[in-house]
Design an enzyme around this catalytic site. Structure first.
Site: not given
Length: 533
Positions: A38, A60, A169
């Protein structure tokens, strides 16, 4: 039929620092042939990765183009079918917002062997590293963890009833989070903490409440962050004393001040069975300690000489131990012969070093003599031939019989030679064997290959010798010693230092007190005096 060689490991990298990864994850990472990782995994810090490993970033990253999940699935299956050991490295834990389900389904469909390795989620690590407990008998009997990537999908009316909220997030949507919570009845004075880059040297914390947190973070980049909302945030002031309630730097610990060895990677070359306490000591000072055993301790090839000496213990005046291994193996053999410490009545015992003395005391015996400088040469120079009172200890050297249990491969020749020259009768008996391991530990090898080691420690000449043998037989490191150029070489004492000079061509640190504590202190002092290295 599943490929007999290839296998995919879905590994949790934890919050970002290598020291916060599991041991299993570190080992797999050090053996990976293909790494698919990642964007949030900080590859420069992950010095465990072999230089030969193929590295593919598929992460991402908010606001930037990301590799499609279908393509990630294809890569995992493709390299597994090629017979590779594939590590799919994910931030935090693979099963907490890790999008692992799709990848596992693809691996099953592709008839690939796989295994999921847990990691420490930032949802749990960030509050802890900031000094905020998620539960408390009074303030928080439960907590909820959620993603605020799509805040409209959350049930805010239900969430405000939960005592502690942990939001991942949510940095880009902080305004909407705060607005929704107040809109659904949460007090504007509810405490909030935002932790960015948890578990990393650049970790930042903002503290406030729902009414002022927006103004405190205006103009700041908050991602990646963990947001904690609830009364437990107030507990932080009792667990850590920040200089400010606005924005605070901390160093991967609840301590306010950086530890003296923070950011340093130190290689420990002691035997695996003996490195634990020294490794712990270095880690407590903030270092990342990697163990590379350069010794394997085992019984001697034959017990006959030691058994024969034990059978005649009453004829000896002195018993000399120069290592903890000699003490432990001697008493193990003493017990095997049906004897115990009472068999040593009337025999004086000399030991070299504090650690050896401590080991002797663990067998309920006090040493009669410890030389002042904790080295064998000092034992010869200061030996109390007539200075120890009692039974048969204080006698002339020409009448003295000494039992010296030692390593089978020899050593301490000066000690034996000097005592013999004085007329003493020295009986050497192999009590243990010290051998060189067959291979370098893979984690240590990867760290050396990647030039990630700052300091290498040596606690004996034998560890220096064996270290050099291991390097010589390692095709990844032999023939090119560039990896040694910027590495600090640290020695426990003069004899070990000589071996460092002779075999490695350099020495940077020598302990003033020839003990592991002394070596640790010398390293701390060297780092303080060389902050840029």
């Amino acid at each position: 039929m599943k490929n007999p060689k290839g296998k995919v490991y879905l590994v949790g990298a934890g919050p970002g620092d290598c020291d916060l990864m599991t041991v299993r994850s570190q080992k797999l990472l050090s053996q990976a042939e293909v790494l698919i990782y990642d964007a949030l995994v900080d590859i420069p810090q992950l010095e465990l990765i072999p230089v030969t490993c193929l590295k593919i970033e598929v992460g991402k990253r908010g606001g930037k183009p990301s590799t499609q999940q279908q393509e990630i699935n294809r890569l995992l299956v493709e390299y597994c079918h090629k017979g590779k050991q594939v590590v799919r490295l994910k931030s935090g834990d693979p099963f907490i917002f890790g999008r692992s389900s799709s990848e596992i389904q693809a691996l099953i469909a592709g008839d690939c062997d796989f295994e999921v390795i847990p990691g420490i989620s930032s949802a749990f690590a960030a509050p802890l590293l900031a000094g905020i407990p998620l539960t408390d008998p009074v303030m928080s009997r439960c907590f909820a963890v959620m993603s605020a990537h799509e805040p409209d999908a959350l049930e805010w009316e239900a969430l405000v009833k939960i005592e502690t909220l942990v939001i991942l997030m949510g940095g880009r949507n902080l305004g909407e989070i705060v607005g929704q919570l107040q809109k659904h009845g949460l007090s504007s004075q509810t405490p909030i903490a935002i932790i960015r880059d948890c578990g990393r040297p650049e970790q930042r914390i903002w503290l406030g409440n729902l009414s002022d947190i927006i103004s405190k973070t205006t103009g700041q980049s908050l991602s990646p962050c963990v947001i904690i909302i609830g009364e437990v945030v107030r507990l932080r002031e009792y667990l850590i004393q920040p200089e400010s309630t606005n924005m605070i730097d901390i160093n991967i610990t609840i301590n306010k001040n950086p530890l003296p060895l923070a950011g340093k990677t130190i290689l420990v070359t002691r035997a695996a069975s003996q490195s634990g306490q020294f490794t712990d000591r270095l880690q407590q000072q903030g270092a990342r300690a990697i163990e590379m055993p350069a010794l394997v301790i085992s019984p001697p090839s034959t017990w006959e000489p030691l058994d024969s000496a034990i059978a005649q213990l009453s004829s000896f005046h002195w018993l000399i131990f120069t290592s903890t291994n000699a003490v432990d193996y001697f008493f193990e053999r003493l017990e095997t012969s049906g004897k115990d410490a009472r068999s040593l009545f009337g025999i004086k015992i000399a030991v070299v070093g504090k650690k050896t003395a401590e080991t002797l005391r663990s067998h309920s015996l006090q040493p009669d003599f410890i030389p002042p400088n904790f080295v064998a040469d000092s034992l010869v120079e200061n030996f109390p031939w007539e200075g120890v009172e009692g039974n048969r200890g204080g006698i002339a050297p020409t009448n003295c019989k000494i039992l010296f249990p030692r390593v089978e491969s020899g050593g301490r020749e000066v000690l034996v030679k000097e005592f013999t020259a004085k007329g003493a009768q020295v009986i050497e008996a192999p009590a243990y064997q010290s051998c060189c391991p067959e291979n370098i530990d893979p984690i240590a090898l990867a760290a050396l290959q990647n030039r990630a080691v700052d300091i290498i420690t040596f606690a004996s000449s034998k560890t220096v010798q064996n270290f050099c043998k291991l390097i010589e037989h390692s095709p990844e490191l032999s023939g090119n010693h560039d990896w040694l150029k910027n590495v600090c070489i640290a020695s426990i004492g003069p004899e070990t230092s000589k071996s460092c000079y002779n075999l490695l061509g350099k020495l940077d640190v020598e302990a003033q007190e020839y003990t592991l504590d002394g070596l640790s202190e010398a390293i701390v002092q060297w780092v303080a005096e060389n902050p840029s290295l």
